[in-house]
Motif scaffolding. Structure first.
Motif, PDB file in Angstrom:
ATOM      1  N   THR A 225     -37.889 -11.533 -19.604  1.00 26.42           N
ATOM      2  CA  THR A 225     -37.516 -12.517 -18.576  1.00 26.42           C
ATOM      3  C   THR A 225     -38.660 -13.487 -18.305  1.00 26.42           C
ATOM      4  N   THR A 226     -39.869 -12.961 -18.195  1.00 26.00           N
ATOM      5  CA  THR A 226     -41.034 -13.827 -17.967  1.00 26.00           C
ATOM      6  C   THR A 226     -41.258 -14.752 -19.153  1.00 26.00           C
ATOM      7  N   THR A 227     -41.102 -14.218 -20.368  1.00 31.42           N
ATOM      8  CA  THR A 227     -41.273 -15.040 -21.573  1.00 31.42           C
ATOM      9  C   THR A 227     -40.210 -16.129 -21.637  1.00 31.42           C
ATOM     10  N   LEU A 228     -38.969 -15.796 -21.248  1.00 32.76           N
ATOM     11  CA  LEU A 228     -37.899 -16.794 -21.232  1.00 32.76           C
ATOM     12  C   LEU A 228     -38.242 -17.934 -20.276  1.00 32.76           C
ATOM     13  N   ALA A 229     -38.808 -17.595 -19.115  1.00 32.68           N
ATOM     14  CA  ALA A 229     -39.193 -18.617 -18.151  1.00 32.68           C
ATOM     15  C   ALA A 229     -40.308 -19.514 -18.710  1.00 32.68           C
ATOM     16  N   LYS A 230     -41.227 -18.928 -19.461  1.00 31.77           N
ATOM     17  CA  LYS A 230     -42.304 -19.720 -20.063  1.00 31.77           C
ATOM     18  C   LYS A 230     -41.747 -20.708 -21.078  1.00 31.77           C
ATOM     19  N   ILE A 231     -40.790 -20.241 -21.906  1.00 29.09           N
ATOM     20  CA  ILE A 231     -40.181 -21.136 -22.899  1.00 29.09           C
ATOM     21  C   ILE A 231     -39.389 -22.238 -22.210  1.00 29.09           C
ATOM     22  N   ALA A 232     -38.669 -21.877 -21.145  1.00 36.81           N
ATOM     23  CA  ALA A 232     -37.898 -22.879 -20.392  1.00 36.81           C
ATOM     24  C   ALA A 232     -38.815 -23.942 -19.808  1.00 36.81           C
ATOM     25  N   ASP A 288     -23.382 -30.156 -22.488  1.00 34.68           N
ATOM     26  CA  ASP A 288     -24.127 -31.415 -22.507  1.00 34.68           C
ATOM     27  C   ASP A 288     -25.644 -31.212 -22.430  1.00 34.68           C
ATOM     28  N   TYR A 289     -26.069 -29.972 -22.370  1.00 36.85           N
ATOM     29  CA  TYR A 289     -27.509 -29.690 -22.272  1.00 36.85           C
ATOM     30  C   TYR A 289     -28.121 -29.606 -23.673  1.00 36.85           C
ATOM     31  N   ASP A 290     -29.431 -29.875 -23.734  1.00 38.23           N
ATOM     32  CA  ASP A 290     -30.120 -29.894 -25.036  1.00 38.23           C
ATOM     33  C   ASP A 290     -30.332 -28.491 -25.590  1.00 38.23           C
ATOM     34  N   ILE A 291     -30.670 -27.574 -24.717  1.00 40.61           N
ATOM     35  CA  ILE A 291     -30.985 -26.222 -25.183  1.00 40.61           C
ATOM     36  C   ILE A 291     -30.597 -25.219 -24.109  1.00 40.61           C
ATOM     37  N   ILE A 292     -30.058 -24.074 -24.545  1.00 46.30           N
ATOM     38  CA  ILE A 292     -29.623 -23.017 -23.648  1.00 46.30           C
ATOM     39  C   ILE A 292     -30.380 -21.742 -24.009  1.00 46.30           C
ATOM     40  N   LEU A 293     -31.107 -21.187 -23.045  1.00 45.71           N
ATOM     41  CA  LEU A 293     -31.910 -19.981 -23.258  1.00 45.71           C
ATOM     42  C   LEU A 293     -31.182 -18.783 -22.667  1.00 45.71           C
ATOM     43  N   ILE A 294     -31.092 -17.697 -23.444  1.00 44.75           N
ATOM     44  CA  ILE A 294     -30.290 -16.535 -23.066  1.00 44.75           C
ATOM     45  C   ILE A 294     -31.189 -15.317 -22.903  1.00 44.75           C
ATOM     46  N   ASP A 295     -31.090 -14.681 -21.731  1.00 47.53           N
ATOM     47  CA  ASP A 295     -31.841 -13.462 -21.438  1.00 47.53           C
ATOM     48  C   ASP A 295     -30.887 -12.275 -21.519  1.00 47.53           C
ATOM     49  N   THR A 296     -31.252 -11.258 -22.304  1.00 46.61           N
ATOM     50  CA  THR A 296     -30.404 -10.065 -22.451  1.00 46.61           C
ATOM     51  C   THR A 296     -31.055  -8.885 -21.750  1.00 46.61           C
ATOM     52  N   ALA A 297     -30.260  -7.853 -21.516  1.00 44.36           N
ATOM     53  CA  ALA A 297     -30.746  -6.668 -20.813  1.00 44.36           C
ATOM     54  C   ALA A 297     -31.665  -5.851 -21.705  1.00 44.36           C
ATOM     55  N   GLY A 298     -32.701  -5.293 -21.100  1.00 42.12           N
ATOM     56  CA  GLY A 298     -33.568  -4.363 -21.800  1.00 42.12           C
ATOM     57  C   GLY A 298     -33.049  -2.952 -21.628  1.00 42.12           C
ATOM     58  N   ARG A 299     -32.689  -2.324 -22.736  1.00 36.07           N
ATOM     59  CA  ARG A 299     -32.125  -0.972 -22.671  1.00 36.07           C
ATOM     60  C   ARG A 299     -32.907  -0.065 -23.607  1.00 36.07           C
ATOM     61  N   ASN A 300     -32.533   1.192 -23.638  1.00 33.86           N
ATOM     62  CA  ASN A 300     -33.181   2.168 -24.515  1.00 33.86           C
ATOM     63  C   ASN A 300     -32.898   1.786 -25.971  1.00 33.86           C
ATOM     64  N   PHE A 301     -33.932   1.358 -26.681  1.00 33.62           N
ATOM     65  CA  PHE A 301     -33.745   0.867 -28.047  1.00 33.62           C
ATOM     66  C   PHE A 301     -33.303   1.955 -29.005  1.00 33.62           C
ATOM     67  N   ARG A 302     -33.473   3.222 -28.636  1.00 31.13           N
ATOM     68  CA  ARG A 302     -33.076   4.308 -29.526  1.00 31.13           C
ATOM     69  C   ARG A 302     -31.557   4.502 -29.547  1.00 31.13           C
ATOM     70  N   ASN A 303     -30.877   3.890 -28.584  1.00 27.04           N
ATOM     71  CA  ASN A 303     -29.420   3.991 -28.532  1.00 27.04           C
ATOM     72  C   ASN A 303     -28.811   2.815 -29.290  1.00 27.04           C
TER      73      ASN A 303
END
Length: 404
Positions: A225-232, A288-303
């Motif tokens: 989420t923090t990284t997404l905000a930096k890119i935005a 009509d926007y130039d770029i759309i940034l998508i944040d996904t949920a952080g879950r247990n990667f082993r699943n």
């Protein structure tokens, strides 16, 4: 360079053979226990096999030091014979000078000059093949000090064994082909160039705006989420793009609130999506926007089901670029496990976070080499929009070698 293999019952006896033939300047390249003889698998005898090398220039110089200088003998001048005691010499041998062999034809001389070049190339090729057999247990074998220091740096960085062996082979080839006289600064330059060249096939750098949708995926706690905000912030403030945000992280209320705060500060719209239908409606609203940034949920990667669930909420097939976000504080095995789970969807580049919380980056190098995927960004702090840099080959090389 002269390379030779020796077999003896013990290491001291092998060293005695090496010193007798190659001298005290010989370098041990490899050693291992071998078994010989025996009958029907019994009564085998253990010997030690040692591969040693010597720079032929050094060997020649040593040999010249022990050679005796040639003594010039002053010719004895005999008195001119008188008429009375002159010896009658047969005509067939009188006043005939000894024959002098003709010099070699020019063509033959040139061929002779080419032979050392061919031999040197063959020796270098043989050395390369032998060095590829060096094992991790043999890292304590004598190495030139500048090379040993570089290898220690790779060990400290937890660079995997297969990459270390490749780099060591290349360094030793350069060391002997350049006359074994390089200093540590020059050897470090060789190592830096070797690392730099190995990254040449990967893609680096920030988003290029060739895709409208930028999707960030990864496990929980890596800072998506923090990284997404930096890119935005970079897109809106630096590149003056019209930016919109979408979040599918409906498992954590705090994540939605955090992204709403960033959206308000940046003055960009945000949509929360619970299903693929919600996602498509949000994309239509932001067409009509130039770029759309998508944040996904952080879950247990082993699943593995988590990755399957992502496909039910996000359309990965339409004008999408996906970045896998990983923390550099993670173990190498965990990084590989995460990548394998998320490889069910196409990963375009990595984003590595928490570079300021570790001093070892070998796991990053291993993941890039194994997956053949480059890096978009490296983050080194929590400040938005700062503490994020666009990755490139030079920067990754400098991280591995500890260059500021």
């Amino acid at each position: 360079m002269k390379v030779k293999k020796y077999t003896a019952p013990t290491m001291p006896e092998a060293m005695k053979q090496i010193r007798a033939e190659l001298g005290n300047d010989a370098v041990i390249l490899n050693s291992k226990i071998v078994t010989t003889g025996g009958f029907l698998g019994l009564f085998k005898k253990e010997n030690i096999e040692v591969i040693a090398a010597i720079d032929e220039v050094v060997q020649a110089e040593r040999k010249m030091q022990f050679e005796q200088p040639k003594v010039k003998v002053k010719p004895i001048v005999k008195p001119m014979p008188t008429m009375e005691n002159r010896e009658v010499v047969p005509l067939t041998s009188r006043n005939v000078a000894p024959s002098i062999p003709n010099p070699l034809p020019k063509q033959q001389t040139n061929e002779g000059n080419k032979k050392p070049d061919v031999d040197m190339l063959a020796e270098i090729a043989g050395l390369k093949k032998m060095l590829q057999t060096i094992t991790e247990q043999q890292t304590d074998l004598p190495l030139p000090e500048p090379i040993q220091n570089c290898v220690q740096r790779l060990l400290d960085q937890e660079v995997p064994k297969d990459i270390r062996d490749e780099l060591l082979t290349s360094l030793l080839q350069k060391w002997y082909s350049n006359g074994s006289g390089a200093n540590e600064r020059e050897v470090k330059k060789w190592l830096r160039q070797e690392l730099y060249d190995r990254l040449s096939t990967l893609s680096f750098g920030r988003i290029t705006f060739t895709k409208k949708y930028i999707n960030l995926v990864g496990p929980t706690g890596v800072g998506k989420t923090t990284t997404l905000a930096k890119i935005a912030a970079e897109c809106a403030l630096k590149y003056k793009k019209r930016v919109a945000l979408i979040t599918t992280d409906t498992y954590r209320i705090a994540a939605i609130d955090q992204l709403k705060t960033y959206a308000k500060i940046l003055n960009v719209p945000l949509e929360v999506c619970y299903s693929l239908e919600d996602y498509k409606q949000a994309c239509e609203a932001f067409k009509d926007y130039d770029i759309i940034l998508i944040d996904t949920a952080g879950r247990n990667f082993r699943n593995q089901q988590y990755v399957e669930d992502l496909k039910k909420v996000v359309d990965f097939e339409h004008d999408m670029e996906t970045f896998l976000v990983l923390a550099l504080t993670a173990k190498q095995k965990d990084m590989m496990d995460i990548y394998e789970q998320f490889s069910l969807i196409k990963i375009n580049k990595f984003i590595f976070t928490k570079a300021d919380e570790t001093s070892t980056y070998g796991a990053m190098l291993h993941l890039m080499k194994t997956s053949h995927i480059g890096v978009a960004y490296i983050t080194n702090g929590q400040n938005v929009p700062d503490d994020m840099i666009s990755a490139n080959r030079e920067q990754v090389t400098n991280l591995i070698l500890g260059v500021e």
